[in-house]
Motif scaffolding. Structure first.
Motif, short mmCIF file in Angstrom:
data_model
loop_
_atom_site.label_atom_id
_atom_site.label_comp_id
_atom_site.label_asym_id
_atom_site.label_seq_id
_atom_site.Cartn_x
_atom_site.Cartn_y
_atom_site.Cartn_z
N UNK A 243 -4.29 27.30 -7.49
CA UNK A 243 -4.62 26.20 -8.41
C UNK A 243 -3.93 26.14 -9.42
N UNK A 244 -3.93 27.27 -10.38
CA UNK A 244 -3.26 27.28 -11.49
C UNK A 244 -1.61 27.40 -11.44
N UNK A 245 -1.19 27.86 -10.43
CA UNK A 245 0.22 27.39 -9.93
C UNK A 245 0.55 26.00 -9.92
N UNK A 246 -0.28 25.21 -9.21
CA UNK A 246 -0.18 23.82 -9.22
C UNK A 246 -0.30 23.04 -10.36
N UNK A 247 -1.04 23.52 -11.29
CA UNK A 247 -1.36 22.73 -12.54
C UNK A 247 -0.29 23.33 -13.68
#
Length: 410
Positions: A243-247
């Motif tokens: 999720x951190x990669x996405x955001x």
């Protein structure tokens, strides 16, 4: 329109999809060749820049792609033209929304009728106007209303309206990315959710990197907080890292599949246990957090060639813990078959209404109504033997039901 439908693609799609999905795709193909009106600009890729934010560079990241039953598949064909319109981000030439631009739009007439309707709590008029306008037109209405009556439309919703209806109308009045940012916020702050990774993946994972970036910016603007930091506080493990990669914008925007890298990733996925996939393994995080949507679609599409089962089946039959199965299932299906993913999500959301949770239903209907809700409805009927309209009618009531029925295209 036929230039986007290659014979080899149709053959491959038919071989790898369910009969219901194949029927759906066939119906889309027929529709694309029998009505010239469906080649209008309203079906082309579009870009959103609400409040004049520099959310998206519409033409820089879109290359030659089309979708097979919700899959993102690169092609060598020319892309659809790009235009700017403040209600929708990206949709391909086969996408069909249920809400279209009102050709007879008269903002002064609308705000006068809305003013009277709010004074008398006339939900029928409110529904008729707002459900028949695009988000761009609703923003024009909201601005004109405030200028004429010196009050915000959201403030007018405090009249005698039911709570679900009030929430839905409020959602219609939000700019699209603010609407989704608020759902992300609700997910992160909900005390009813023991684990927040799966609901967040449901919202964010199917979206293009530019769409996610727009949500991140809207989140910061609304709450003065970084979404990355909020996720880091609330979630742990491999799904936090993804999720951190996405955001943080780590997901690639490339439209062309890197075949050598895809083959390496396929070999890695096939040669590792499902249990290892749910660990915070760097390669797992890279594949699911950094790969572009076309790259992921190609990986998922080719997974079963050697192993004899799809990646979804591999995950479902593995020894993973239930939450990991659910999270990986969301990531795989939302890319491999986005239309089917949203249809399944709507089916689950409708079943949750009895428990008082209708946020997912509201989020999907509103956020997809101008993009691909017609396609989702088609898939829903094929998968569940009843129309989405039937389900909404049976499981909701009152003014809220009428609004949802309007949005789903009754």
């Amino acid at each position: 329109m036929s230039t986007f439908l290659l014979a080899s693609d149709i053959k491959r799609f038919t071989a790898s999809s369910s009969s219901a999905t194949s029927l759906l795709f066939s119906s889309r193909l027929r529709a694309s060749t029998t009505s010239s009106s469906r080649t209008s600009a309203s079906r082309f890729f579009t870009a959103l820049q609400p409040r004049q934010r520099s959310y998206i560079s519409a033409s820089s990241s879109l290359r030659n792609i089309h979708r097979e039953g919700g899959q993102i598949v690169p092609t060598d064909q020319p892309p659809c033209p790009v235009r700017t319109r403040p209600a929708i981000v990206y949709r391909d030439c086969l996408s069909r929304g249920t809400v279209q631009t009102a050709g007879d739009f008269n903002v002064q007439k609308d705000i006068e009728e809305l003013h009277k309707a709010f004074k008398s709590a006339d939900d029928k008029v409110i529904t008729e106007i707002l459900s028949r306008r695009t988000n761009e037109q609703r923003q024009v209405i909201a601005k004109a209303y405030e200028e004429k009556y010196n009050t915000n439309l959201h403030a007018e919703l405090q009249v005698d309206l039911s709570e679900p209806y009030r929430k839905a109308v409020s959602g219609l009045l939000e700019e699209p990315f603010i609407f989704l940012a608020k759902h992300v916020r609700h997910t992160l702050k909900s005390s009813a959710l023991a684990h927040k990774d799966v609901p967040l993946l449901e919202i964010l994972y199917p979206l293009e990197p530019q769409e996610v970036d727009a949500i991140v910016q809207a989140y910061k603007e609304e709450y003065n907080q970084e979404l990355e930091e909020e996720i880091g506080k609330q979630i742990s493990g491999v799904f936090k890292d993804i999720l951190i990669r996405l955001v943080t914008g780590k997901r690639s925007t490339h439209r062309k599949v890197d075949v050598p890298q895809r083959n390496k990733d396929l070999e890695y996925l096939r040669n590792n246990t499902a249990e290892r996939l749910q660990s915070a393994d760097d390669d797992v995080i890279r594949i699911f957090g950094n790969s572009s949507l076309p790259q992921l679609s190609s990986i998922f599409l080719n997974f079963d060639k050697a192993g004899g089962c799809t990646l979804q089946e591999f995950i479902r039959n593995s020894g993973m813990e239930a939450r990991s199965k659910e999270a990986f299932g969301v990531m795989v299906k939302s890319v491999y078959n986005r239309t089917g993913f949203y249809a399944d999500q709507l089916h689950m959301a409708i079943k949750d209404i009895s428990s008082g949770n209708d946020d997912k239903l509201m989020r999907i209907v509103i956020s997809r109504s101008e993009i691909d809700l017609e396609n989702i409805k088609d898939f829903f009927q094929s998968a569940y033997s009843h129309t989405l309209t039937d389900f909404v009618y049976d499981d909701t009531s009152g003014d809220y039901r009428n609004l949802l029925l309007r949005l789903v295209g009754m």
